[in-house]
Design an enzyme around this catalytic site. Structure first.
Site: not given
Ligand code: ADP
Ligand code: ASP
Ligand code: MG
Length: 813
Positions: A553, A577, A604, A609, A611, A662, A676, A680, A795
């Site tokens: 979620t 996150k 991760e 995503a 990676l 998405g 966002d 990160k 994605g």
């Protein structure tokens, strides 16, 4: 001669009794059939006695149930023509039972003798009804009451079998009795004075063993509701397997430590005569079962089984007055034994400062009283402390003949329990070294048994138990990926991944056998109403080993629940996150909980995503490298937006498309405002070892103030349309300089910043396609040419695969 014993569940219903008839019909030998009371009746008789003694009239209701169960069985099994004799006999026995219960009710107490008398009706009635039924089926049957044959006497307050008299009674009777089948009640006997006595709960096994030994039977067959003695209680450990062949000693040790399938005293009489025991399943008579013989374990296996005893308590006697004074332990054990309290386990610290014994929790109150009394003198003088009881415990034991010649078993046992956050209170090893046992919390028993079973019996197949919160875009893909890889994981990675619980915002579902992943949508839609608190509670209550909570979620509320999982040794895998980008204190608390409770906390997919960005970073740091600078394009969504936005489209249209496909968070402003990306880079900086808060990050937003201030998606999209000209200007300026627009995050010298940049041709970022991400790590080992990770960074499919990869990391942990 063979002796067969059918237990409570084997005789629990008319259908089951018919199964027994079919089994008996296949025997050519002379057989003795020992039967238990119909399943549950012994408990009901005890309950009725207890209610009556407490002068509660409810005993009558219990008596009615007992009555109708027996009368119904007669009516179902015996043809009407011969029913009346059986019915009147059963009724007259039930009348006697009623009178006894009434007696207890009026006196308001029940003596052990009366209790034995009451409880004996279970076996008396079952054996009579079964024999009448078999006779009606034209089998050559005789009924023999075990009370006439098995004689007991009192020793230290307990009924023990007088083998000399019993054996001779048995031999005499069976020498003259020529029927093919003799049906006898289990569990009951009589004293010298012909008073009814019983052989202890589960004692019908013992009755059968007594007959087998007295008559030197060819074999003793224990017919029950499982296909033998298992590597662990099959009701608690689904993966448990029936043991084909086991030695008397191992079977005895397992049964002493709780493998209820065989009543512990059963082995002794047959062992001395070398008679084998076979345990068979009444409901699956073709299955091989377990053969118990005198031959030692040559299976090559060290641990043969794991068993447990619940409802245990520890009693600790300690104090400075115990050191070096002989006789303290002797007195301790003497008072317990005089009160008939059986000690299951003993440990004494080598300092002699304390002795600790394991006893049944039912004996605690009495034990505390008598031990404190016995040591009153020492307690008064401060030499010994008042005895300390501790309840709610269980003993778990590993058993095997060959354990003594192997090192490291206890280490493996304790580390397995430790990894699963099972706290070990006391450790004991039997002198025979056929047993290593430890005392744990009763609530951890199922988890401990399963974890130990996995470690010692399951050929390294590790079971991961997932609880999936959120089955939208990412969650659904994730479940499909697990389904598709199920076989591969089992075969190649020895991982058995099961989803035990799942929830979306509407419904939730738990299935302890593992949810069928090919139709999870259908079953989930029929699940109970979703309730986050209840979900969390259930995950903790189920208390599975290798539990993983998967958060798919973007909810802050869910992120707040991680400590309650990690603190219970439940791993957390999340693409959310919020937790890692919240206050540093919270982030670092989660990391330390994960370390302390041995529960990986993996995220991760928080950056790039699927990676392997965070994993690579962790490996760099762990191997001694130091991060000097990070430059990155981390927003798949912003990349998608700026790679598609140009003078033939509108900004609003492109953002809407990104959302629909998405590539954005459900709330696209989180991406567009740069929040966002800030989260990160914050996470990467923290994972690089820096203490940083979100407010420390510089953010020059390209969005107008008004768009930033909108309250919902609709307002946000409206404002994007309103400022279309501004967005076109940003695009035009970059195009004029032959540059592309990229939203760049940077971390250097402890400082982090994010913002839209015009990237010239030739730059590593220039050719970034679609929703790709790129990260450049400049480190002490990669000072000028950075370590580059590049690929699809958004994605649902790749995010799901990133979560999957974290699950595998935990599997290999
Ligand atoms: P019966 O009524 O036939 O005497 P019990 O209930 O006394 O049967 O014993 C059979 C039960 O023992 C099984 O149903 C199972 O729950 C329990 N059990 C505990 N440990 C083991 C084990 N290691 N192997 C098989 N059964 C076990
Ligand atoms: N009926 C008795 C009990 O339930 C004895 C037995 O079943 O073995 O304990
Ligand atoms: Mg039993």
């Amino acid at each position: 001669m063979k002796v067969l014993k059918f237990g409570g569940s084997s005789v629990a219903s008319p259908e089951n009794i018919i199964k027994i008839k079919n089994i008996l019909s296949s025997y050519d030998d002379r057989i003795i059939v020992v039967v238990s009371a119909f399943g549950g009746i012994t408990d009901q008789l005890l309950q009725a006695g207890d209610l009556a003694a407490r002068q509660k009239t409810e005993y009558k209701e219990v008596l009615r149930e007992i009555e109708s169960r027996h009368l119904d069985t007669v009516k179902e099994l015996i043809p009407i023509t011969s029913q009346s004799k059986a019915l009147s006999k059963v009724k007259s026995e039930l009348n006697v039972l009623e009178t006894l219960l009434e007696g207890a009710y009026f006196i308001g107490e029940i003596t052990p003798k009366l209790s034995d008398k009451i409880v004996s009706f279970g076996e008396l009635l079952s054996s009579y009804i079964i024999s009448e039924y078999l006779i009606s089926e034209e089998l050559d049957v005789v009924y023999k009451d075990s009370r006439d044959l098995i004689k007991t006497f009192k020793l230290a307050g307990k009924n023990v079998v007088d083998f000399a008299v019993t054996d001779s009674n048995c031999r005499d009777f069976f020498a003259t009795n020529t029927a093919s089948i003799s049906v006898c009640p289990g569990f009951i006997a009589t004293s010298k004075n012909d008073e009814i006595t019983t052989l202890g709960r589960g004692g019908s096994d013992y009755t059968a063993a007594i007959y087998a030994a007295a008559l030197e039977a060819d074999i003793l067959e224990i017919w029950t509701d499982v296909s033998g003695m298992y590597t662990a209680n099959p009701k608690l450990v689904k993966q448990a397997k029936a043991i084909t062949h086991i030695s008397y000693e191992e079977a005895m040790e397992l049964s002493h430590f709780g493998a209820k399938v065989l009543y512990p005293p059963t082995i002794q009489p047959v062992l001395s005569k070398g008679i084998s025991i076979i345990i068979k399943n009444t409901f699956k008579p073709d299955e091989a079962g377990t053969l118990i013989t005198k031959s030692k374990n040559d299976s090559g296996k060290t641990v043969r089984g794991i068993s447990h005893i619940g409802n245990m308590a520890l009693l600790s006697l300690e104090g400075p007055g115990m050191v070096g004074i002989p006789g303290i332990s002797k007195r301790f054990f003497e008072v317990l034994s005089q009160a008939d309290i059986s000690v299951v386990l003993i440990t004494q610290a080598s300092s002699e400062h304390s002795i600790c014994v394991g006893i049944s929790a039912d004996d605690v109150e009495q034990s505390v009283e008598i031990v404190n009394d016995a040591f009153a003198y020492e307690i008064e003088r401060g030499k010994i402390k008042q005895v300390i009881p501790e309840k709610g415990l269980a003993i778990v034991a590993l058993v095997g003949d060959n354990m003594k010649s192997h090192q490291g078993l206890s280490g493996k046992m304790f580390s397995t329990l430790g990894k699963n956050n099972v706290n070990i209170r006391v450790i004991a090893q039997g002198a025979s070294e056929r047993n290593i046992s430890c005392v744990i919390n009763e609530k951890d028993v199922k988890k401990a048994l399963n974890a130990l079973h996995e470690e010692f019996f399951e050929e390294n197949v590790k079971q991961l138990n997932l609880f999936v919160m959120g089955v939208g875009n990412v969650g659904a893909k994730f479940l499909n990926q697990i389904k598709a890889q199920e076989k591969y994981l089992k075969k190649n990675l020895k991982l058995n991944v099961r989803v035990i619980g799942m929830s979306n915002s509407r419904t939730m579902l738990f299935d302890e056998k593992g949810i069928q992943l090919d139709k999870w949508e259908e079953v989930l839609s029929k699940g109970e109403k979703a309730d986050r608190q209840l979900f969390i509670q259930k995950v903790n209550d189920l208390n599975y080993r290798n539990s993983i909570f998967v958060d798919n979620t973007a909810s802050a509320e869910i992120a707040e629940t991680y400590p309650s999982f990690l603190g219970n040794s439940i791993s957390v895998v999340t693409c959310n996150k919020i937790a890692c980008s919240s206050d540093y204190e919270n982030y670092s608390n989660l990391k330390s909980l994960a370390r302390e409770y041995n529960a990986p906390f993996l995220f991760e997919t928080n950056v790039g995503a699927g990676l392997p960005i965070i994993d690579t970073l962790k490996n760099l740091i762990a191997s001694g490298d130091k991060i000097l600078k990070i430059q990155a394009v981390l927003s798949g969504s912003l990349n998608f937006v700026f790679n598609n936005f140009n003078d033939t489209t509108t900004f609003q249209e492109i953002v809407k498309r990104a959302q629909k496909e998405g590539y954005t968070e459900p709330d696209p402003k989180i991406d567009l405002s740069g929040i966002d990306v800030m989260r990160k880079i914050l996470i990467l900086a923290r994972e690089s070892g820096y203490v940083l808060e979100i407010d420390d990050i510089k953010n020059d937003s390209f969005l107008p103030e008004e768009s930033l201030a909108t309250k919902n998606n609709e307002e946000f999209f409206e404002s994007l349309a309103k400022y279309e000209a501004d967005f076109q200007k940003i695009y035009g300026n970059a195009k004029a300089k032959n540059c592309k627009l990229k939203y760049v995050a940077q971390f250097e010298n402890g400082q982090a910043s994010v913002g839209l940049q015009e990237i010239p041709k030739g730059h590593d970022f220039y050719n970034l396609e679609g929703s790709d991400n790129i990260v450049l790590f400049y480190t002490e080992r990669y000072p000028s040419l950075p370590l580059i990770i590049k690929g699809a960074g958004a994605g649902s499919e790749v995010t799901a695969s990133g979560i999957f990869a974290d699950i595998i990391r935990i599997g290999n942990f």
